[in-house]
Structures are given as structure tokens and as C-alpha cells.
Design an enzyme around this catalytic site. Structure first.
Site, PDB file in Angstrom:
ATOM      1  N   GLY A   1       0.805  -1.226   0.000  1.00 50.06           N
ATOM      2  CA  GLY A   1       0.000   0.000   0.000  1.00 50.06           C
ATOM      3  C   GLY A   1       0.830   1.264   0.000  1.00 50.06           C
ATOM      4  O   GLY A   1       0.567   2.199  -0.779  1.00 50.06           O
ATOM      5  N   LYS A   2       1.827   1.331   0.861  1.00 47.73           N
ATOM      6  CA  LYS A   2       2.648   2.542   0.939  1.00 47.73           C
ATOM      7  C   LYS A   2       3.562   2.665  -0.281  1.00 47.73           C
ATOM      8  O   LYS A   2       3.817   3.770  -0.764  1.00 47.73           O
ATOM      9  CB  LYS A   2       3.453   2.549   2.237  1.00 47.73           C
ATOM     10  CG  LYS A   2       2.585   2.602   3.498  1.00 47.73           C
ATOM     11  CD  LYS A   2       3.434   2.629   4.751  1.00 47.73           C
ATOM     12  CE  LYS A   2       2.570   2.614   6.017  1.00 47.73           C
ATOM     13  NZ  LYS A   2       1.878   1.308   6.190  1.00 47.73           N
TER      14      LYS A   2
ATOM     15  N   ASP B   1      10.471  -7.444   0.681  1.00 47.08           N
ATOM     16  CA  ASP B   1       9.831  -8.059   1.834  1.00 47.08           C
ATOM     17  C   ASP B   1      10.436  -9.441   2.007  1.00 47.08           C
ATOM     18  O   ASP B   1      10.823 -10.098   1.025  1.00 47.08           O
ATOM     19  CB  ASP B   1       8.322  -8.162   1.654  1.00 47.08           C
ATOM     20  CG  ASP B   1       7.619  -8.405   2.984  1.00 47.08           C
ATOM     21  OD1 ASP B   1       7.294  -7.412   3.667  1.00 47.08           O
ATOM     22  OD2 ASP B   1       7.422  -9.577   3.356  1.00 47.08           O
TER      23      ASP B   1
ATOM     24  N   ASP C   1       9.047   0.877   7.283  1.00 45.19           N
ATOM     25  CA  ASP C   1       7.779   0.544   7.944  1.00 45.19           C
ATOM     26  C   ASP C   1       7.987  -0.802   8.628  1.00 45.19           C
ATOM     27  O   ASP C   1       7.656  -1.854   8.099  1.00 45.19           O
ATOM     28  CB  ASP C   1       6.667   0.473   6.900  1.00 45.19           C
ATOM     29  CG  ASP C   1       5.303   0.246   7.513  1.00 45.19           C
ATOM     30  OD1 ASP C   1       5.185   0.300   8.749  1.00 45.19           O
ATOM     31  OD2 ASP C   1       4.349  -0.001   6.755  1.00 45.19           O
TER      32      ASP C   1
ATOM     33  N   CYS D   1       2.974   0.727  13.376  1.00 47.62           N
ATOM     34  CA  CYS D   1       1.557   0.812  13.741  1.00 47.62           C
ATOM     35  C   CYS D   1       1.410   0.365  15.193  1.00 47.62           C
ATOM     36  O   CYS D   1       0.522  -0.406  15.545  1.00 47.62           O
ATOM     37  CB  CYS D   1       0.684  -0.015  12.796  1.00 47.62           C
ATOM     38  SG  CYS D   1       1.168  -1.740  12.614  1.00 47.62           S
TER      39      CYS D   1
END
Length: 449
Positions: free
Chosen positions: A282-283, A299, A344, A397
């Protein structure tokens, strides 16, 4: 904690209940049974996402309505952390050793709380489930416990208000830690974390003007309100596949808090950019929607790398997508420095529990330190990849300082070439969960030339 969702407790063959006709796929009993299986798996230590995948495979005949009802029961029961414990402690003489029946009672008690108008049906259908999955007297036990819950409704409600876990629906260690760290906002944050999450869209300006996409959504009945230049918060969540323009790449679903990351990184056209923990993409997609940059997205999980590629393909975006561990750049880095890095990092996910309520059941207090160690390793590994004058945006998060402000203070204090760049009027941005967004933390680090 175990993560093999394919494993599940097995009852000895001699202990199985008699074979009865299967539960109708469109019945509340079937929804209660499926929900109980999922809750039992989480209580055994399995992640909900993995458990759901195997669960839907095991029940291929479920019509959409029953599947939706089961999912509502699963998420609602897991959001109710502590309430089932408090009620069962008063309704049972001793804890149950049968995981599925324990979970069935929790699911049924949740349903009785949120839908008291269906009490008779809930009890009847839960007993029907017990008759098929339980041995001996457990069918009668389920009936007795649920009927006692109805008779003692007022007494139970009073008891729940006196239990911090039952009232706030979070573990005590979590409540106390948040209370210390956010003394003025902890109650609001905990309450928001128990809500149904908002559904927010991110419009892709490379495919269409945001105004045109929003007008099309409103015309087709998808009412909402704007959040930022490209966000649209729907008044009511809907299945993503029904959204006009989704398949064509005009929009994506992304929380408003997560949408704030890409603009904060301050990317200019032509820059070399790394998204170091990119899945599901998404980012990374948002960065490419905003700026024509050279993006590398990595990833460590090959399955999640495929999700990045599929998301970018749907949106008509191109990046160099690789499988790699952010802590081991020697296996994937080409040696050319990056102008911008988005870190992130893996975290406790304590800011997104309303989307992933199993986190409250699976996390332990000492997990926070373990996550902080991984985050520190990632920061230390990525910093040499950043060009002088470049910027790294650190994102979690999480709502816990050990993963956020304390982590960044430690890193900046141990790297002489690190300057903390302002984000507006402050050196960091903390978002606690509220009606519009999940919990996030942002800090921008600039490498001195």
C-alpha cells in the site's frame, strides 16, 4: 506462539459425539460453529488470518450471508477480550478443558450481548452445535450456562464494569502501559480500538482526478467524506470488489493513518527510493502514485512479495520488487545509495487491533522488547544504504514508546550523522486510534552530508 494454522486440537476417536445430520449451511448454528472453531484456534495461539484461510477451505458450502455472520461473530468475540473470561468465571464451577465448547460459549455470550432480541434463537442454536461437536453432558452444560447468563444479565453486567480487562477489552498489562504513556488519551484510544474500523479509500491520481472518482462513488451511493487530498472515508464499509473503479486501479483501500506516510517522506521525481518492509504494497503504491521515482520494494516473505506485485499491477505501477530481509542488505542491495528509505518496520501492531483483534490475545508484555530488537537491527542495517543528505521515514503501527519515540531517540543518539527532521511543528508524529484512523508513529531522520 504457534503460527501453523493447519494444526488443530484433535479429540480421541472414542471421545467423539455421535454422528448427527450436518448443520444447515445457512443456519445461525453453522455460523456459531465456524466462529467457535476460529476463536478456539486463536486461543490456542494461531494467527487469525492464517486460521480464517484454512477455515473457509474447510467450509466451502457456506453461503455469503452465513460466512459474513460467522466473520462478524469471530471479530466481535475477539474484540471482547476479557469479557468472556469474566462471565465464564461466574457461570462455570471450573474452567472448560474442551477448546471448541469454551469458544462456543464465548461466541454465544457475545451474541447475547449485542443481539439480546435473538436470545432464544442463540441458545437453541448453540445447544444444537454442542450436540454435534461435544461429548456427553457438555450439550446440557452449554444450555445451562447460556440460560443462567440470561437470568443473571444485570449481575453480570455489573461485574464486567469492575473488571478492567472486561471493561476495556484489553489485557491489563496493555491498559497499564498505555495509561502511563498517554495519561490524557488512553481511554479514548482503548475505546477506539474496540470499534469497527473505518473503511477509507486512497484515490490513484495517475489514473483519474480525485474529484471525478469521488463524484462517481457518490453517484453510485458510496457516500462518505474526504480525508486529505486523495482519501475518501466511506460512511459504511462495503466489499472492496463492489467499489466502482477498484478493478481498474482507480482506488485502493488504505487507512487514513497509513496514507500519511508517503507524503512525509518528501520524495522528488527521479529519486532512488527503498520501501524496506513493503508488503502488502500500500505505501509503495502510494509513493509511486504521488511521484515518478525509482522504487525498490522488498519483503522477507515470498508470499507477501506476490501481493506487492499484484497490487502494483492492478494500479498500473512499476517497481523493482524483490524478496529480501531488511536486516541483510548484502543479499539484495545493488550497492547504489538510496535518496529516500521508508522503514515501515515489524511491530506489535498494537495500533491496529480493531482490524486484527487476535493481536490482543496473542501479544505478551515481553513481546514489545523483542520487536524493539528487530526494529533496531533493521535501522542499523538500512542506515548505511542512505545517501548523504537523504531521508529515512521510520513508521510503526504501534502505540508503545519502546517501539516508537524511545527507539528513535536511541538510534539518533548513537549515530552522529543522524539529524531528526521536523514533521510539521514536532520531531515525531504519534497517532492514537480514533474514529478516522488506526494508531501509527512517524519519525523522519536525515543523514548529514
Amino acid at each position: 506462539m504457534r503460527s501453523d494454522a493447519s494444526a488443530s486440537p484433535r479429540r480421541p476417536a472414542t471421545d467423539r459425539p455421535p454422528q448427527l445430520p450436518p448443520l444447515p449451511p445457512d443456519s445461525l448454528a453453522r455460523a456459531l460453529w465456524v466462529a467457535a472453531e476460529a476463536v478456539a484456534q486463536v486461543r490456542e495461539g494461531y494467527a487469525l488470518n492464517d486460521g480464517l484461510a484454512s477455515l473457509w477451505s474447510a467450509h466451502p458450502d457456506l453461503p455469503p450471508a452465513t460466512r459474513g455472520a460467522a466473520q462478524d461473530l469471530i471479530f466481535g468475540t475477539l474484540r471482547d477480550y476479557g469479557r468472556g473470561d469474566a462471565m465464564l468465571a461466574r457461570l462455570l464451577r471450573q474452567p472448560l478443558t474442551e477448546p471448541t465448547i469454551d469458544a462456543l460459549l464465548r461466541v454465544a455470550l457475545h451474541r447475547l450481548e449485542v443481539r439480546p432480541d435473538t436470545a432464544h434463537t442463540v441458545v437453541d442454536q448453540a445447544v444444537e452445535v454442542a450436540a454435534r461437536v461435544a461429548r456427553g453432558g457438555l450439550k446440557g452444560l452449554v444450555n445451562a450456562v447460556l440460560r443462567n447468563a440470561l437470568r443473571q444479565r444485570d449481575t453480570l453486567a455489573s461485574a464486567l464494569t469492575r473488571s478492567p480487562e472486561a471493561h476495556w477489552r484489553h489485557p491489563v498489562w496493555w491498559i497499564e502501559r498505555l495509561k502511563r504513556n498517554a495519561p490524557h488519551d488512553w481511554e479514548t484510544a482503548l475505546a477506539a480500538s474496540n470499534m469497527h474500523p473505518p473503511m477509507t479509500l486512497r484515490i490513484n491520481p495517475r489514473r483519474s482526478a480525485p474529484e471525478a472518482v469521488i463524484a462517481g462513488l457518490v453517484e453510485k451511493g458510496y457516500a462518505g467524506r474526504p480525508l486529505g487530498p486523495h482519501g475518501w472515508r466511506l460512511d459504511h464499509p462495503v466489499p472492496v470488489a463492489t467499489l466502482p473503479g477498484y478493478a481498474e486501479g482507480l482506488l485502493s483501500v488504505q487507512d487514513w493513518g497509513a496514507q500519511q506516510a508517503a507524503p512525509l517522506l518528501d520524495v522528488a521525481p527521479g529519486m532512488r527510493v527503498l520501501d524496506a518492509c513493503a508488503a502488502p504494497g500500500g505505501k509503495a503504491a502510494h509513493l509511486l502514485e504521488l511521484t515518478d521515482c525509482q522504487l525498490t520494494a522488498i519483503d522477507a516473505d515470498p508470499r507477501r512479495v506476490l501481493r506487492i506485485e499484484k497490487n502494483l499491477e492492478r494500479l498500473g505501477l512499476v517497481a523493482d520488487v524483490r524478496c529480501g530481509d531488511a536486516r541483510e542488505p548484502r543479499f539484495w542491495w545493488d550497492g547504489l545509495p538510496f535518496d529516500r528509505i521508508l522503514a515501515d518496520v515489524p511491530c506489535s501492531a498494537s495500533g491496529v487491533t480493531r482490524r486484527h483483534p487476535d493481536i490482543k490475545w496473542l501479544r505478551r508484555a515481553d513481546d514489545i522488547g523483542n520487536f524493539a530488537t528487530v526494529q533496531r537491527e533493521i535501522l542499523d542495517a538500512l542506515w548505511p544504504l542512505l545517501a548523504p543528505g537523504g531521508k529515512m521515514l521510520y513508521v510503526t503501527c504501534s502505540v508503545f514508546p519502546e517501539e516508537n519515540s524511545l527507539q528513535i531517540a536511541r538510534f539518533a543518539g548513537s549515530h552522529a550523522d543522524c539529524r531528526r527532521a521536523p514533521l510539521g511543528s514536532a520531531l515525531e508524529r504519534t497517532l492514537l486510534p480514533d474514529a478516522d484512523h488506526d494508531g501509527f508513529f512517524f519519525a523522519l531522520l536525515e543523514k548529514q552530508a
